[in-house]
Design an enzyme around this catalytic site. Structure first.
Site, mmCIF file in Angstrom:
data_model
loop_
_atom_site.group_PDB
_atom_site.id
_atom_site.type_symbol
_atom_site.label_atom_id
_atom_site.label_comp_id
_atom_site.label_asym_id
_atom_site.label_seq_id
_atom_site.Cartn_x
_atom_site.Cartn_y
_atom_site.Cartn_z
ATOM 1 N N HIS A 154 5.980 4.243 12.645
ATOM 2 C CA HIS A 154 6.010 4.190 11.183
ATOM 3 C C HIS A 154 7.058 5.217 10.740
ATOM 4 O O HIS A 154 6.768 6.403 10.623
ATOM 5 C CB HIS A 154 4.616 4.533 10.630
ATOM 6 C CG HIS A 154 4.499 4.485 9.149
ATOM 7 N ND1 HIS A 154 3.739 3.537 8.499
ATOM 8 C CD2 HIS A 154 5.012 5.273 8.172
ATOM 9 C CE1 HIS A 154 3.788 3.747 7.199
ATOM 10 N NE2 HIS A 154 4.563 4.801 6.978
ATOM 11 N N CYS A 202 4.953 9.049 1.374
ATOM 12 C CA CYS A 202 3.659 9.711 1.289
ATOM 13 C C CYS A 202 3.537 10.516 0.001
ATOM 14 O O CYS A 202 4.382 11.366 -0.283
ATOM 15 C CB CYS A 202 3.466 10.642 2.495
ATOM 16 S SG CYS A 202 1.915 11.554 2.439
ATOM 17 N N ARG A 227 0.835 -1.211 0.000
ATOM 18 C CA ARG A 227 0.000 0.000 0.000
ATOM 19 C C ARG A 227 0.867 1.258 0.000
ATOM 20 O O ARG A 227 0.985 1.955 -0.997
ATOM 21 C CB ARG A 227 -0.945 -0.008 1.201
ATOM 22 C CG ARG A 227 -2.090 1.019 1.116
ATOM 23 C CD ARG A 227 -1.717 2.419 1.534
ATOM 24 N NE ARG A 227 -1.301 2.525 2.932
ATOM 25 C CZ ARG A 227 -0.874 3.658 3.489
ATOM 26 N NH1 ARG A 227 -0.800 4.774 2.760
ATOM 27 N NH2 ARG A 227 -0.487 3.691 4.756
ATOM 28 N N ASP A 228 1.524 1.524 1.104
ATOM 29 C CA ASP A 228 2.316 2.746 1.231
ATOM 30 C C ASP A 228 3.513 2.724 0.294
ATOM 31 O O ASP A 228 3.994 3.774 -0.138
ATOM 32 C CB ASP A 228 2.777 2.904 2.680
ATOM 33 C CG ASP A 228 3.170 4.321 3.038
ATOM 34 O OD1 ASP A 228 2.788 5.240 2.301
ATOM 35 O OD2 ASP A 228 3.863 4.504 4.052
ATOM 36 N N HIS A 274 10.021 6.912 8.329
ATOM 37 C CA HIS A 274 10.602 7.121 7.001
ATOM 38 C C HIS A 274 12.081 7.451 7.174
ATOM 39 O O HIS A 274 12.508 7.928 8.230
ATOM 40 C CB HIS A 274 9.876 8.246 6.262
ATOM 41 C CG HIS A 274 8.524 7.840 5.760
ATOM 42 N ND1 HIS A 274 7.804 8.586 4.850
ATOM 43 C CD2 HIS A 274 7.748 6.766 6.030
ATOM 44 C CE1 HIS A 274 6.654 7.991 4.587
ATOM 45 N NE2 HIS A 274 6.599 6.883 5.293
ATOM 46 N N ASN A 309 9.773 4.748 3.001
ATOM 47 C CA ASN A 309 9.644 3.999 4.236
ATOM 48 C C ASN A 309 10.938 3.270 4.568
ATOM 49 O O ASN A 309 11.722 2.925 3.679
ATOM 50 C CB ASN A 309 8.529 2.954 4.083
ATOM 51 C CG ASN A 309 7.186 3.578 3.830
ATOM 52 O OD1 ASN A 309 6.636 4.247 4.687
ATOM 53 N ND2 ASN A 309 6.640 3.351 2.641
#
Length: 296
Positions: free
Chosen positions: A206, A239, A14-15, A208, A248
């Site tokens: 989460h 993002c 997804r991300d 980055h 990420n």
């Protein structure tokens, strides 16, 4: 799970893929996810039910979810942005959704055209409906440390948003370093604030890796009691609404980092590498994971 072991939430499908411009064939996405499952990933965020005109890479969300219904033993989730997305998620058979609220009003408005308070209110009915439908809901707080528009974010604002999400009924809040600028000391500062109100089991990190601090930040979070961490195979993604974000933290790098400290993740790193190599072949370029690069 032993109290010293960690839970990895794999967000690559997804991300990791959401901001790739060229559409990736649905069968490649499904094959990638299945390879992640075969590597031992047991919690995977597979897609998002969002407007296809804004995030066209995710326009096949329902097909992806439906294809995984009979592929155990992983736990699959999907991001939902609004009521329409929830309806689509319910129809797909997915059992967990995730919602995102920002800790920066400017970022919230530019991202979803709502203030923080407006977004929380909009999520109220979505979460209530999801819970009535026997779904579970995970929350994210984006821009938990730094905002590309407002700069450093006050930890109290992050606590306020996280608390609002818990009040809605989410079971966990993942604190997101959206633009990858947080330092280990800033991780400590934020966790000191939020953990004074809520337990460590309520939170995930989460991170980055824009400034190269992701692993150090994760190690700091672990030292302070956090046991759930989001990561993306190969270091895919970032993002789409924060242009300065590099991507990420790579799942390989996280698994390797913990393995060196004899901390169990349950993920077979050799099989994980195969999943990332598969996606490299699909995309036609190397992925940024340090561990992957070390194998060259």
């Amino acid at each position: 799970m032993d109290r010293n072991d960690v839970r990895i939430v794999e967000v690559g499908p997804r991300d990791g893929l959401q901001n790739i411009e060229d559409f990736i064939a649905t069968e490649h996405k499904i094959a990638f996810i299945k390879k992640l499952v075969d590597a031992g990933c047991r919690h995977i965020e597979v897609t998002s039910f969002v407007r296809p005109d804004l995030v066209p890479q995710m326009r096949d969300a329902q097909v992806v979810c439906e294809a995984l219904l009979t592929y155990p033993p992983a736990h699959y989730s999907a991001l939902v942005a609004n009521g329409v997305g929830l309806v689509r998620a319910l129809a797909s058979g997915v059992k967990e959704i995730a919602i995102v609220a920002a800790a920066s009003d400017t970022f919230s408005v530019r991202n979803i055209r709502q203030s923080i308070d407006e977004s929380i209110e909009a999520y109220r009915g979505i979460v209530a409906c999801a819970l009535r439908s026997d779904m579970v809901v995970r929350g994210y707080v984006s821009t938990a440390w730094w905002c590309p528009y407002e700069g450093r974010v006050d930890p109290q604002k992050v606590l306020d948003v996280a608390t609002a999400l818990f009040d809605l009924g989410v079971y966990e809040v993942s604190l997101a370093d959206t633009i990858g600028k947080a330092s280990p000391d800033e991780v400590s500062q934020l966790l000191d604030v939020v953990l004074a109100r809520h337990g460590t089991s309520c939170f995930a990190l989460h991170m980055h890796d824009t400034d190269g601090n992701a692993l150090a930040n994760i190690e700091r979070g672990y030292a302070l009691g956090i046991r759930t961490f989001d990561s993306s195979a190969g270091g895919l993604g970032g993002c789409p609404f924060a242009n300065v974000s590099v991507g990420n933290v790579a799942t390989e790098d996280v698994v390797d980092c913990f393995a060196k400290s004899n901390i169990t993740t349950g993920i077979d790193i050799a099989k994980l590498v195969k999943a990332s190599r598969y996606m490299e072949a699909v995309l036609g370029h190397e992925l940024p994971s340090r561990y992957l690069r070390s194998l060259k």
